[in-house]
Design an enzyme around this catalytic site. Structure first.
Site, PDB file in Angstrom:
ATOM      1  CG  ASP A 156      42.504  30.899  46.919  1.00  0.00           C
ATOM      2  OD1 ASP A 156      41.858  31.791  46.135  1.00  0.00           O
ATOM      3  OD2 ASP A 156      43.606  31.180  47.177  1.00  0.00           O
ATOM      4  CB  SER A 157      37.341  33.272  46.227  1.00  0.00           C
ATOM      5  OG  SER A 157      36.773  32.042  45.373  1.00  0.00           O
ATOM      6  CD  GLU A 178      46.519  33.083  43.198  1.00  0.00           C
ATOM      7  OE1 GLU A 178      47.140  33.901  43.993  1.00  0.00           O
ATOM      8  OE2 GLU A 178      45.185  33.091  43.785  1.00  0.00           O
ATOM      9  CE  LYS A 212      42.367  29.437  40.454  1.00  0.00           C
ATOM     10  NZ  LYS A 212      43.179  30.426  41.224  1.00  0.00           N
ATOM     11  CD  GLU A 255      41.587  37.475  40.122  1.00  0.00           C
ATOM     12  OE1 GLU A 255      41.777  36.226  40.114  1.00  0.00           O
ATOM     13  OE2 GLU A 255      40.882  38.189  40.496  1.00  0.00           O
ATOM     14  CG  ASP A 277      42.379  28.290  43.919  1.00  0.00           C
ATOM     15  OD1 ASP A 277      43.390  28.343  43.134  1.00  0.00           O
ATOM     16  OD2 ASP A 277      41.765  29.419  44.124  1.00  0.00           O
TER      17      ASP A 277
HETATM   18  O1  KIV Z   1      39.652  31.590  44.237  1.00  0.00           O
HETATM   19  C1  KIV Z   1      39.004  32.030  43.253  1.00  0.00           C
HETATM   20  O2  KIV Z   1      37.705  31.990  43.201  1.00  0.00           O
HETATM   21  C2  KIV Z   1      39.868  32.265  41.822  1.00  0.00           C
HETATM   22  C3  KIV Z   1      39.095  32.755  40.802  1.00  0.00           C
HETATM   23  C4  KIV Z   1      38.630  34.067  40.967  1.00  0.00           C
HETATM   24  C5  KIV Z   1      39.621  32.672  39.520  1.00  0.00           C
HETATM   25  O3  KIV Z   1      40.976  32.213  41.814  1.00  0.00           O
END
Ligand code: KIV
Length: 323
Positions: free
Chosen positions: A63-64, A134, A132, A199, A102
């Site tokens: 989600d970055s 969090e 993924k 992280e 994500d």
């Molecule tokens: O969204 C992302 O890029 C991440 C990584 C930094 C692990 O969660």
């Protein structure tokens, strides 16, 4: 005896062909064999292909994306539909790596059933092989595993908690916080998570958790002792327009490369140096002959029928097909 042997050190082109498809169980096997897991983010077809062909084991559609691709201030605003769109593009570019999607903020923070339904969309509609999430959402992890959706956990500095944390701060710096983090990691592993991203935590904490946990840890800003490492693609190649965090190593300078390519292109256009004659299409010889005997040819460009008679056009298209 292990069913999967991971070769190391082969030339790049051979690596991707010779290595087996990466699956979630294969990551566990890599941990058991002491083989480091390489992971990177990717958000589109082209970069996903590059990353996959370079032999990276795990590709996270992070989600970055919200920040490095869409230009948002943080990761919170990206939607399920946007993440699905990019996950599909990545999926089309990847053959070997494990594709992890994500789950965006808000898509799994309410009822467990809603989280499962959203996760299923990433598998069913976008081809993700795992999701993924969090935080220590143990009940959700159990439900996802029950629903046949492999899960990667994410603990420590969790960017979707930016407002609760009061910024992007290194986590687990007190004894209580370390103990809580360890307990959370074990709870996720027991619930069935296949791996955990750690992280922004001290190296010593990540090292202790990695040594004790039965599933792989993949670190980012968590030191070198994790079972694997992940970075954001745009950090790796300097495409973020911001100073790098302490844990980032720049392996290339795509900003400089792209900037110079674009500037040279603009200059060439402005100086009539692009395109050249060699970069232009040409009429076939028969049509050129016609042009040279037709004194009105130059003035009749807007009406091709005025320049080329039907027989000549047939000849032209044959020649053009052969060209
Ligand atoms: O969204 C992302 O890029 C991440 C990584 C930094 C692990 O969660």
């Amino acid at each position: 005896m292990s069913l999967i042997e991971f070769s190391a050190g082969a030339p790049l082109a051979q690596r991707n062909l010779s290595l087996p498809k990466v699956t979630m169980p294969a990551l566990g096997e890599m941990k058991r064999q002491g083989k480091p897991i390489s992971a990177l983010t990717a958000y589109d077809y082209a970069t996903a292909r590059l990353v996959d062909e370079a032999g990276i084991d795990v590709i996270l559609v992070g989600d970055s994306l919200a920040m490095v691709v869409l230009g948002h201030e943080n990761t919170l605003s990206v939607t399920v539909d946007e993440m699905l769109h990019h996950t599909r593009a990545v999926r089309r570019g990847v053959r070997r790596a494990l594709v992890v999607a994500d789950m965006p903020f808000g898509s799994y923070h309410g009822a467990v059933g809603e989280g499962v339904a959203n996760a299923v969309r990433f598998v069913k509609e976008a081809g993700a092989e795992a999701v993924k999430i969090e935080g220590p959402r143990v009940e959700l992890v159990r439900a996802l595993v029950e629903a046949e959706v492999p899960v990667v956990g994410h603990l420590g500095l969790t960017p979707q908690s930016v407002h609760r944390m009061g910024g992007y701060r290194v986590q687990a710096r007190s004894i209580d916080a370390v103990l809580q983090l360890q307990a959370d990691a074990f709870a996720l592993a027991t619930a069935g998570a296949g791996a955990i991203v750690l992280e922004g935590i001290p190296r010593e904490v990540a090292s202790a958790i990695t040594a004790a946990l039965p599933i792989p840890t993949i670190g980012i800003g968590a030191g070198p002792d994790c079972d694997g490492q992940i970075l954001v693609f745009h950090d790796l190649v300097n495409l973020t327009f911001a100073p790098a965090a302490k844990f980032v190593r720049r392996y290339g300078d795509a900003s400089a490369l792209f900037r110079s390519a674009v500037e040279r292109y603009r200059e060439d256009v402005e100086h009539h140096a692009f395109p050249s004659d060699a970069e232009s299409y040409h009429l076939p010889a028969s049509a050129r002959r016609l042009f040279s005997i037709d004194p009105d040819a130059a003035g009749a460009r807007d009406d091709p029928d005025a320049v080329v008679n039907p027989d000549a056009r047939e000849e032209m298209s044959e020649e053009a097909n052969q060209a």
